[in-house]
Motif scaffolding. Structure first.
Motif, mmCIF file in Angstrom:
data_model
loop_
_atom_site.group_PDB
_atom_site.id
_atom_site.type_symbol
_atom_site.label_atom_id
_atom_site.label_comp_id
_atom_site.label_asym_id
_atom_site.label_seq_id
_atom_site.Cartn_x
_atom_site.Cartn_y
_atom_site.Cartn_z
ATOM 1 N N LEU A 179 0.827 -1.206 0.000
ATOM 2 C CA LEU A 179 0.000 0.000 0.000
ATOM 3 C C LEU A 179 0.865 1.262 0.000
ATOM 4 O O LEU A 179 0.578 2.225 -0.717
ATOM 5 C CB LEU A 179 -0.931 0.002 1.216
ATOM 6 C CG LEU A 179 -2.099 -0.998 1.182
ATOM 7 C CD1 LEU A 179 -2.874 -0.941 2.492
ATOM 8 C CD2 LEU A 179 -3.019 -0.706 0.004
ATOM 9 N N ILE A 180 1.931 1.252 0.800
ATOM 10 C CA ILE A 180 2.836 2.409 0.831
ATOM 11 C C ILE A 180 3.486 2.610 -0.528
ATOM 12 O O ILE A 180 3.545 3.736 -1.053
ATOM 13 C CB ILE A 180 3.915 2.216 1.915
ATOM 14 C CG1 ILE A 180 3.278 2.188 3.307
ATOM 15 C CG2 ILE A 180 4.951 3.333 1.840
ATOM 16 C CD1 ILE A 180 4.267 1.885 4.412
ATOM 17 N N ALA A 181 3.982 1.525 -1.108
ATOM 18 C CA ALA A 181 4.622 1.615 -2.415
ATOM 19 C C ALA A 181 3.639 2.100 -3.477
ATOM 20 O O ALA A 181 3.992 2.900 -4.349
ATOM 21 C CB ALA A 181 5.200 0.255 -2.807
ATOM 22 N N GLU A 182 2.403 1.626 -3.390
ATOM 23 C CA GLU A 182 1.388 2.043 -4.375
ATOM 24 C C GLU A 182 1.099 3.530 -4.272
ATOM 25 O O GLU A 182 0.942 4.224 -5.289
ATOM 26 C CB GLU A 182 0.114 1.235 -4.157
ATOM 27 C CG GLU A 182 -0.927 1.399 -5.242
ATOM 28 C CD GLU A 182 -0.498 0.829 -6.584
ATOM 29 O OE1 GLU A 182 -1.115 1.186 -7.606
ATOM 30 O OE2 GLU A 182 0.472 0.039 -6.618
ATOM 31 N N LEU A 183 1.034 4.064 -3.047
ATOM 32 C CA LEU A 183 0.803 5.497 -2.875
ATOM 33 C C LEU A 183 1.920 6.316 -3.506
ATOM 34 O O LEU A 183 1.666 7.316 -4.187
ATOM 35 C CB LEU A 183 0.692 5.826 -1.380
ATOM 36 C CG LEU A 183 -0.621 5.453 -0.688
ATOM 37 C CD1 LEU A 183 -0.521 5.718 0.807
ATOM 38 C CD2 LEU A 183 -1.790 6.244 -1.281
ATOM 39 N N PHE A 184 3.165 5.904 -3.290
ATOM 40 C CA PHE A 184 4.292 6.623 -3.883
ATOM 41 C C PHE A 184 4.280 6.505 -5.405
ATOM 42 O O PHE A 184 4.614 7.464 -6.112
ATOM 43 C CB PHE A 184 5.614 6.102 -3.320
ATOM 44 C CG PHE A 184 6.015 6.747 -2.027
ATOM 45 C CD1 PHE A 184 6.365 8.085 -1.990
ATOM 46 C CD2 PHE A 184 6.050 6.031 -0.852
ATOM 47 C CE1 PHE A 184 6.744 8.701 -0.813
ATOM 48 C CE2 PHE A 184 6.420 6.628 0.342
ATOM 49 C CZ PHE A 184 6.766 7.968 0.359
ATOM 50 N N LYS A 185 3.915 5.332 -5.914
ATOM 51 C CA LYS A 185 3.827 5.150 -7.365
ATOM 52 C C LYS A 185 2.828 6.126 -7.974
ATOM 53 O O LYS A 185 3.110 6.799 -8.974
ATOM 54 C CB LYS A 185 3.388 3.723 -7.699
ATOM 55 C CG LYS A 185 4.474 2.676 -7.684
ATOM 56 C CD LYS A 185 3.894 1.354 -8.177
ATOM 57 C CE LYS A 185 4.952 0.261 -8.231
ATOM 58 N NZ LYS A 185 4.405 -0.999 -8.776
ATOM 59 N N LEU A 186 1.647 6.184 -7.381
ATOM 60 C CA LEU A 186 0.591 7.041 -7.922
ATOM 61 C C LEU A 186 0.965 8.517 -7.820
ATOM 62 O O LEU A 186 0.678 9.303 -8.730
ATOM 63 C CB LEU A 186 -0.718 6.762 -7.182
ATOM 64 C CG LEU A 186 -1.275 5.340 -7.353
ATOM 65 C CD1 LEU A 186 -2.522 5.139 -6.500
ATOM 66 C CD2 LEU A 186 -1.572 5.039 -8.815
ATOM 67 N N ALA A 187 1.625 8.901 -6.723
ATOM 68 C CA ALA A 187 2.073 10.287 -6.588
ATOM 69 C C ALA A 187 3.103 10.629 -7.658
ATOM 70 O O ALA A 187 3.074 11.722 -8.252
ATOM 71 C CB ALA A 187 2.649 10.516 -5.196
#
Length: 420
Positions: A271-279
Motif C-alpha cells: 500500500l505504501i509503495a502504491e501510494l508513492f507510485k501514484l504520486a
C-alpha cells in the motif's frame, strides 16, 4: 513547506479519492487507476491548466522520485528471497536473464540508429526502458482464469527487473555524464556501501529480534520492516551510499532471513509503495503537455512505437525458445511489458543529472511511457478474455482453429508412411 506542496497534496488526495471510488469499475474494464493519475497530472500541469506549478527542476520532483523509488525497490526486494529463487524460477529466470538484457540492447540499437543518440546515451535509454510494471497488466496478473505460470512469470519479472536494471542505469548515466576514473571509483564506492548497508542493517535487526530480551507484538510486527527500511534510508543518506541499491538489498535480506517479518509487512508495504507510485505518476503527468510531445521529432515517435512493439516481443521470443509455452501464453508475455513507474523515476533521475542529452532522453522516455500506458492498460482485459472459454473472442477462436488446421495439414499422417 516546499512551495507548491499544499496544492499538490490537495490534488493528489482528490484524485486518490476518485481512484478509490472507481477502482471496482476499473478492475472489470479497460479503465486504469494508474492512467487516471497520469491524465490528472497532465490536465493539472503548468502548461495545461496551471493548477500544479511543477517543473523538472522543482525540489518536490527530485524528493518524491527518490523516496518513491526507494520504497518500491525495498518492497520489490522482498519478493526475492533465496527460497523464491529456488522455486518456480524457470520462466521468470528466462525473462530476467535473457529478456531484460536483450530488451536493453534492442532498445539501445533503435535509439542509436533511429534517433542518432551516441552509444552511452542509447544504452542509458535502453536501461531506463527495460523494466516493466504489473500495474498496467493487472487484468492478467490478478485474473485466476489466466494460467498460473503466466501470472507468476509476469508478477515475478516485473517485481524484480526494477532493481536489476538499476545498476545499468547508474553505470550508463555515469558514462554519459563523462565521469573520469576518479568519479567512477567514487560511484563504485557508493554502490558497494549501499549493498553493505542494505545487507548489514536488516540482518542485525532480525538477529536482535531473535534474542530472548526482544519480541515484537502482533500490533507492531508490520512496523518492523518499516523501521528497517527507514534506518537503511537514514544511514544511506548520512554516508552518501547509493540509496536505491541499499533499498533493494535490504528487501532481499529481509525476505531471506525474516520470512515472518516479510509476511507481516507485505500488505502494508504494498500500500505504501502504491501510494508513492501514484504520486510519482501524478507529478510525471504534470511535466507532460501537448507542446512537450510536439517537440519530439518523427524519428522519436517511431522509436517509441518500436520500443514497445519490437524490443520486448523480440527479446522474449528469443528467451522463450524451447520453453514449451502455448502461443497464447507466449503472446501475452511478449506483449505485456508495460513501461511504468520505474521508467518514470529513472527518466526523472536522468533529467535531474543534467547530462547534455538528458532533455532529449527524457522526452523519448516520457513519450514511450505514455504510449505504453495507453496501449497496455487498454488491452489487458481484452487479452485476459482469451484465457476464459466463456469470453474468448470469436476472432481469436477462428485464428486458433486456422492455426491448428495448418499444423495438421503440414504434419504427415504417419500411418500412411509406415512401411509394411
Amino acid at each position: 513547506m516546499i512551495p507548491g506542496v499544499p496544492v499538490l497534496l490537495f490534488a493528489f488526495a482528490a484524485v486518490l479519492l476518485l481512484a478509490v471510488l472507481v477502482s471496482s469499475l476499473a478492475h472489470r474494464t479497460i479503465l486504469s487507476t494508474a492512467v487516471l493519475f497520469l491524465v490528472a497530472g497532465f490536465l493539472l500541469g503548468p502548461e495545461t491548466t496551471g493548477v500544479l506549478d511543477i517543473t523538472a527542476d522543482s525540489p518536490i520532483v527530485a524528493t518524491l522520485a527518490e523516496l518513491a523509488l526507494f520504497t518500491v525497490l525495498f518492497t520489490d526486494g522482498m519478493r526475492l528471497g533465496w527460497a523464491d529463487l529456488r522455486s518456480a524460477w524457470r520462466l521468470p529466470g528466462r525473462a530476467l536473464g535473457w529478456g531484460l538484457p536483450l530488451t536493453l540492447v534492442i532498445t539501445a540499437l533503435l535509439a542509436h540508429y533511429l534517433v542518432g543518440l551516441d552509444w552511452p546515451e542509447a544504452l542509458l535509454i535502453g536501461a531506463v526502458l527495460a523494466p516493466t510494471d504489473p500495474v498496467f497488466a493487472s487484468a492478467l496478473v490478478g485474473n485466476e482464469r489466466v494460467p498460473g505460470r503466466l501470472r507468476h512469470l509476469l508478477n515475478v519479472e516485473s517485481g524484480i527487473n526494477d532493481g536489476l536494471a538499476l545498476p545499468f542505469v547508474i553505470l550508463f548515466l555515469a558514462v554519459a555524464a563523462g565521469s573520469d576514473d576518479l568519479h567512477l571509483t567514487e560511484l563504485g564506492t557508493e554502490l558497494l556501501l549501499g549493498v553493505v548497508i542494505g545487507v548489514a542493517v536488516p540482518w542485525l535487526a532480525l538477529r536482535l529480534e531473535k534474542l530472548r530480551f526482544f519480541s515484537a507484538s502482533t500490533q507492531y510486527e508490520p512496523l518492523n520492516a518499516l523501521a528497517i527500511g527507514l534506518l537503511v534510508l537514514a544511514l544511506g543518506t548520512v554516508t552518501h551510499a547509493n540509496l536505491f541499491l541499499a533499498a533493494f538489498a535490504a528487501g532481499i535480506t529481509v525476505a531471506t532471513f525474516g520470512e515472518r517479518q516479510r509476511e507481516a509487512f507485505a500488505h502494508f508495504g504494498e500500500l505504501i509503495a502504491e501510494l508513492f507510485k501514484l504520486a510519482a505518476l501524478l507529478v510525471f503527468g504534470a511535466l507532460i503537455s501537448i507542446g512537450f510531445l510536439g517537440e519530439i521529432s518523427w524519428p522519436g515517435w517511431v522509436f517509441a512505437v518500436l520500443a514497445i512493439v519490437v524490443a520486448r516481443p523480440l527479446a522474449l521470443a528469443v528467451s522463450f525458445l524451447g520453453a514449451h509455452l502455448s502461443r497464447a501464453e507466449q503472446f501475452a508475455a511478449m506483449w505485456f511489458g508495460p513501461k511504468g513507474f520505474a521508467s518514470v523515476v529513472y527518466g526523472l533521475l536522468v533529467l535531474q543529472a543534467g547530462i547534455p542529452a538528458g532533455d532529449e532522453i527524457f522526452h523519448l522516455v516520457a513519450l514511450t511511457i505514455v504510449l505504453s500506458i495507453v496501449a497496455h492498460s487498454s488491452t489487458d482485459v481484452v487479452v485476459a478474455r482469451i484465457f476464459d472459454p466463456a469470453t474468448t473472442p470469436a476472432w481469436y477462436e477462428k485464428l486458433r482453429q486456422a492455426s491448428h488446421d495448418r499444423r495438421a495439414r503440414r504434419t504427415p499422417d504417419r500411418n500412411q508412411h509406415r512401411r509394411p
